[in-house]
Design a protein around this motif. Structure first.
Motif, short mmCIF file in Angstrom:
data_model
loop_
_atom_site.label_atom_id
_atom_site.label_comp_id
_atom_site.label_asym_id
_atom_site.label_seq_id
_atom_site.Cartn_x
_atom_site.Cartn_y
_atom_site.Cartn_z
N LEU A 96 33.67 86.54 -103.75
CA LEU A 96 34.68 85.80 -102.99
C LEU A 96 35.01 86.56 -101.71
CD1 LEU A 96 36.97 84.93 -106.04
CD2 LEU A 96 35.39 83.38 -104.89
N ILE A 108 40.30 81.38 -103.00
CA ILE A 108 40.36 82.42 -104.03
C ILE A 108 41.19 81.94 -105.22
CG2 ILE A 108 41.23 84.73 -104.55
CD1 ILE A 108 40.54 85.45 -101.62
N TYR A 162 30.27 79.88 -105.37
CA TYR A 162 31.18 78.79 -105.04
C TYR A 162 30.69 78.06 -103.80
CZ TYR A 162 34.26 79.57 -108.85
OH TYR A 162 34.76 79.62 -110.14
N PHE A 206 30.04 86.67 -99.66
CA PHE A 206 30.48 85.62 -100.58
C PHE A 206 29.76 84.31 -100.34
CE2 PHE A 206 33.46 85.55 -96.99
CZ PHE A 206 33.44 84.21 -96.63
#
Length: 511
Positions: A96, A108, A162, A206
């Protein structure tokens, strides 16, 4: 498209085995360049392994197999050690960003709510700024010489990537150890990289592009990674170019907007030699023909081969890599007299097909699913990317995004095409988000455009005329804002979804 096959010996070798092999030689592994200076801070492979073992030792005090570990740290050597230490311990990493700005904090918090990490590895000065969890400052963790690696199955999750959130709420694509090594092999095979090939850049760790290219691939090859932070690139885009000159044979990658920024700044570049650059990958957002031309004009005088510029295509759900230009460099083609389009090349180690204009991908690098969701990423072995495209002369061309497709009076319009028209309408336009909106008149098009000129009406007139002439469309709404106000995803792409929610929503209108 007949692709090369990822060898079985690669698909059955745990990622940490490559790290253990590398540590047998005392060579530079990861270098973080800091500014002003610049100053380089380097870990050798034995030092990396010792620090990775220390992180694994500490993580095992607070976790059980299968637990998630969030990495919320600055882009430096500690981030590298944190990620590799999590995999070494057999846990699931969550790479992240740092909690700066409303958007990053929200991402986050969303990831923490989604995957409930047992531990958060962070930088010392961020300990009080991360969401609640067992928090460990990576700088405070000492090395270890004996901690063994975890035994993992190749199908076990290695990390959660993500998604950028350009079209949906961010979700954690589950990347297995098998998918990670497959993607690293695809990268090295495509660009003919080996242990002597430097991997260089600034793209955030990230993001899938930065994570695989600057951390994963160097471990896979036993080569050297040299990097600095995205903020240092923004402050001076030519730092990226100088880094490539400092490391002959380098492979690097960035989104299309970075190529524009570097080309615009090229007038301030001192004499450097770029003739030995291996590959400059252009991906993560639509690759524009004008950018290809501008980048070549700017850096050809410094010896950069045109063939080194390699447009490519990938997505988080495919770990990162799908297709890329090869030794031929960029291929730009104008179809039916329309706007020139840039090919994103051919697949390596996977297959693609076009179904109802949508790009489908199949290969060992495809993610297994989304964390905590029943959604199947690749039913029947094929990932429906949601991206639109076609194949011409064996090469893939990406034309738009299925979910972003704008339909007005029965005609399909790709937002990328409208955005390109707006950018070309006036020299003060910098970043653009075009998206579909709906009101009592039905579906229409709205635009948020970053503008550096005073609002005297001339820019709006130019934009509206250009869109009308180029697409036979009236704009339902147009907002001219400062360039930095146009929302972006974590990877630097324009976020059309966020732009629509903010401006159309703020004006009392909703889809």
């Amino acid at each position: 498209m007949p692709p090369a096959e990822v060898p079985d010996e690669v698909l059955t070798t745990p990622f940490t085995d490559f790290l253990l092999r590398n540590a047998s030689e005392d060579r530079p592994a990861f270098t973080c360049r800091t500014f002003p200076g610049p100053a380089d801070h380097t870990l050798t492979w034995p030092q990396v392994l010792a620090r990775v073992r220390g992180v694994a030792r500490e993580l095992r005090r607070f976790t059980r197999p299968g637990d998630r570990v969030a990495i919320v740290a600055r882009q430096d050597l500690d981030y590298v050690v944190a990620f590799l230490g999590t995999l070494y311990a057999g846990l699931v990493a969550m790479p992240l960003s740092v909690p700066t700005g409303r958007t990053h904090r929200a991402r986050i918090e969303s990831a923490f709510a989604d995957a409930a990490p047992a531990v958060c590895l962070t930088s010392k000065d961020l300990v009080d700024k991360v969401p609640p969890a067992v928090v460990l400052a990576v700088e405070d963790i000492g090395p270890d010489d004996t901690e063994p690696p975890a035994e993992v199955a190749m199908t076990d999750p290695a990390y959660l990537q993500y998604t950028s959130g350009s079209t949906r709420r961010p979700a954690g694509a589950v990347i297995s150890h098998r998918a990670l090594v497959a993607s690293c092999w695809q990268t090295t095979r495509c660009y003919r990289a080996d242990a002597s090939t430097p991997l260089a850049g600034w793209v955030p760790f990230f993001h899938d592009m930065g994570l695989v290219l600057l951390i994963g691939t160097p471990v896979f090859l036993g080569s050297r990674s040299v990097f600095f932070t995205p903020m240092e690139f923004v402050r001076d885009p030519l730092r990226w170019i100088r880094l490539l000159a400092d490391h002959p044979g380098a492979i690097t990658a960035a989104p299309n907007f970075a190529f524009d920024l570097a080309a615009e700044a090229a007038g301030g570049l001192e004499a450097v030699d770029l003739s030995h650059v291996n590959s400059v990958l252009n991906g993560s957002e639509p690759v524009r023909a004008a950018t290809v031309e501008a980048f070549e004009r700017a850096f050809a005088p410094f010896g950069l081969p045109r063939a080194a510029h390699k447009p490519c295509y990938g997505l988080a759900e495919a770990t990162v890599f799908v297709t890329s230009a090869g030794d031929e460099g960029p291929t730009v083609t104008a179809f039916d007299g329309g706007e020139p389009r840039v090919s994103v090349g051919r697949p390596y180690g996977q297959r693609i097909r076009i179904v109802d204009k949508e790009i489908w991908v199949s290969g060992p690098n495809v993610a297994d699913g989304y964390w905590g969701r029943d959604e199947v990423i690749a039913p029947d072995g094929w990932l429906r990317t949601g991206d639109l495209g076609f194949v011409h002369d064996g090469e893939l061309y990406v034309t738009g995004r299925l979910k972003d497709l704008i339909i007005v009076d029965g005609r399909n319009h790709y937002p990328q095409d409208i955005e390109a028209t707006v950018e070309a309408a006036h020299p003060s336009i910098r970043r653009v988000a075009a998206f579909a909106v709906r009101d009592d008149r039905g579906e229409g098009v709205a635009v948020v455009a970053g503008c550096t000129a005073p609002d005297d009406g001339s820019v709006e007139t130019a934009v509206r005329r250009a869109v009308s002439a180029g697409h036979d469309l009236p704009l339902r709404a147009l907002w001219l804002v400062r360039p930095g106000a146009v929302p972006r995803t974590s990877s630097g792409k324009v976020s059309r979804a966020a732009a629509r929610d903010r401006w159309w929503g703020e004006n009392g209108r909703h889809d």
